[in-house]
Motif scaffolding. Structure first.
Motif, mmCIF file in Angstrom:
data_model
loop_
_atom_site.group_PDB
_atom_site.id
_atom_site.type_symbol
_atom_site.label_atom_id
_atom_site.label_comp_id
_atom_site.label_asym_id
_atom_site.label_seq_id
_atom_site.Cartn_x
_atom_site.Cartn_y
_atom_site.Cartn_z
ATOM 1 N N PHE A 1 0.857 -1.142 -0.069
ATOM 2 C CA PHE A 1 -0.037 -0.138 -0.061
ATOM 3 C C PHE A 1 0.770 1.275 -0.030
ATOM 4 O O PHE A 1 1.867 1.448 0.689
ATOM 5 N N THR A 2 0.659 2.151 -0.823
ATOM 6 C CA THR A 2 1.250 3.481 -0.993
ATOM 7 C C THR A 2 1.440 4.188 0.393
ATOM 8 O O THR A 2 2.411 4.705 0.695
ATOM 9 N N CYS A 3 0.163 4.145 1.081
ATOM 10 C CA CYS A 3 0.301 4.936 2.232
ATOM 11 C C CYS A 3 1.134 4.532 3.228
ATOM 12 O O CYS A 3 1.847 5.361 4.101
ATOM 13 N N LEU A 4 1.748 3.128 3.294
ATOM 14 C CA LEU A 4 2.453 2.916 4.199
ATOM 15 C C LEU A 4 3.984 3.031 4.213
ATOM 16 O O LEU A 4 4.868 3.198 4.817
ATOM 17 N N LYS A 5 4.267 3.988 2.755
ATOM 18 C CA LYS A 5 5.515 4.580 2.779
ATOM 19 C C LYS A 5 5.842 5.716 3.453
ATOM 20 O O LYS A 5 6.787 6.265 3.653
ATOM 21 N N GLY A 6 4.694 6.157 3.727
ATOM 22 C CA GLY A 6 4.573 7.584 4.741
ATOM 23 C C GLY A 6 4.465 6.986 6.274
ATOM 24 O O GLY A 6 4.274 7.807 6.985
ATOM 25 N N TRP A 7 5.174 5.918 6.687
ATOM 26 C CA TRP A 7 5.348 5.359 7.882
ATOM 27 C C TRP A 7 5.832 6.529 9.116
ATOM 28 O O TRP A 7 6.859 7.118 8.437
ATOM 29 N N ARG A 8 5.076 6.700 9.792
ATOM 30 C CA ARG A 8 5.610 7.855 10.645
ATOM 31 C C ARG A 8 6.330 7.378 12.282
ATOM 32 O O ARG A 8 6.770 8.279 12.758
#
Lengths: 300, 300
Positions: B95-102
């Motif tokens: 998932f693309t959004c997991l590239k933005g792991w914070r």
């Protein structure tokens, strides 16, 4: 009262005032009330059968809707035809709510921004679930030390609705063809003897909306809310016999009263909205802060 | 811009930010995400099939719901099991959004007032439609003549979300176990170099809530809103590299900008709520006043 108990009581009030949205409500048994294929209300199941007696005004229920006849092709024709039906029903004693006939016309339209499609006697709007618009005014004072107090009205014991309960300093329905601010100035003068020069300083700050059902039908209401800081030396006075008296109460006392049965429910919502906007409710301390805010602004 | 065009643009923004509620949304194809039979989110249709690969963590879809396994019988076990799945998915680039792991954990619970049932990495919450809570601060000044100006942040061009757009003076998500006011003071300091002594004067005034869906999933968000009047001589400064600069704008200019693409959408909602509460929107002039207020407070 512990905060969580107070919050819980506020949630119950908001749920009651929005009971039309609950899964167990009569909503699924209501018929849409339509004019020119646009929905303008909800007809409760106890009302629909009586409308079939007037086939020249109402089409028979079809696909979950009752429509006004197309031959009523102007606002005037629609208003007069429905008014005649309502006056007949009133004479026949068909509905309790029609005993409260006010000779006050409300506009009927799909949304507030649309041109009115007709008008309808205020006392009949719940029979058609027609949305009613009003104005509520939070009258308050700010003391020299910054302490806020609210002026509340005590409704007259002879009012046909909610006699003897606490109310906002002034409030009233927006009649057909009348503006919001205009209504505010008129109600301030009539109900609380607040001169127009003072009332004109009221500031628009919110809208409180909700939909509930009871034995009189469906009440879909939208109140434009104004805050009016009153001079410390000014005292509102009962004007038109709708109010017993006014009292100036500290915010803590208002907060406490909101959780009692002493407040007219929609006025309690307006006062709760005031307490939230004026930072008297602490979101870290009140467990249902978000739910309270959302419950004040439900709309169909 | 004529009022009705501005109102119409605001309505479009609010509809977009609440598109999960629209009849055509993917809501009916989402599965409820449940822990101990309580719903804590919505799993979008593109996510559910991947979860079946981890049967020791997620039960197979049943009656429209995916549940965490009962054997995960503590907050710690649930959090660690789901976190391991998410880290695997991240490695696999699922998932693309997991590239933005914070590395920022959010609490997961049915409602804000409930004890957390687990925590979840912030970047993954949209895959489970888990509600996110945050704090937004309206920073403003009042001139000697009473004129109100708002401090807005311009987001850094290197931010992973909404780079270069206008933002409230400070804002941030409420991490697991952290209070609302505490989050506010921290974000004011980190993002805008507002000292704690000033930030502590921020007043809780509202909650803005909305739910939208996009290709990254379901975003159910609830923002606690504070107003912070800043001293005229004070200037916020970029603190942590998330902000390019700050600008102090007259309210009319803020109102105009709200109808452009220059604002991060949820920050535009918070600023719109400020304009309404501070009486800069006239209900007699803006056709969709009520709809605007309601659109700022939608909640599941």
């Amino acid at each position: 009262m512990a905060n969580s108990a107070w919050s819980e009581t506020m949630l119950q009030l908001l749920r009651r005032m929005n009971n039309f949205y609950l899964p167990a409500s009569g909503r699924s048994r209501c018929l849409r009330f339509e004019i020119n294929e646009a929905q303008v209300g909800w007809i409760p199941p106890h009302v629909a059968p009586l409308l079939t007696r007037y086939p020249e005004v109402f089409s028979p229920p079809l696909e979950g809707a009752v429509a006004l006849r197309r031959s009523l092709d102007s606002s005037e024709k629609r208003s007069e035809a429905v008014d005649a039906v309502l006056r007949t029903m009133r004479r026949e004693g068909a509905f309790t709510c029609l005993k409260g006939w006010r000779d006050e016309n409300y506009s009927v339209m799909p949304a507030f921004s649309d041109p009115p499609l007709m008008w309808m006697e205020r006392a009949a709007t719940s029979l058609f679930g027609v949305k009613r618009y009003g104005v509520h005014i939070n009258g308050y004072t700010v003391g020299d030390g910054g302490e806020v107090r609210m002026w509340l009205a005590r409704r007259s014991l002879t009012k046909q609705t909610y006699p003897g309960l606490l109310d906002n300093v002034a409030a009233g329905g927006i009649a057909a063809g009348v503006g919001i601010k205009h209504t505010l100035v008129k109600e301030c003068e009539e109900e609380a003897c607040i001169p127009a020069a003072i009332a004109a300083k009221a500031r628009p700050v919110a809208n409180v909306s909700y939909t509930y059902e009871d034995e009189d039908g469906v009440f879909a209401e939208s109140q434009f809310v104004f805050d009016l800081e009153l001079p410390l030396e000014f005292e509102p006075r009962a004007g038109d016999g709708e109010v017993q008296d006014f009292q100036l109460l500290p915010v803590d006392e208002v907060k406490r009263l909101l959780a009692t049965d002493d407040f007219k429910p929609n006025c309690a919502m307006v006062a709760l909205d005031f307490l939230i906007r004026h930072s008297f409710i602490d979101p870290d301390a009140e467990p249902f802060y978000q739910e309270m805010v959302a419950g004040l602004h439900q709309t169909l």
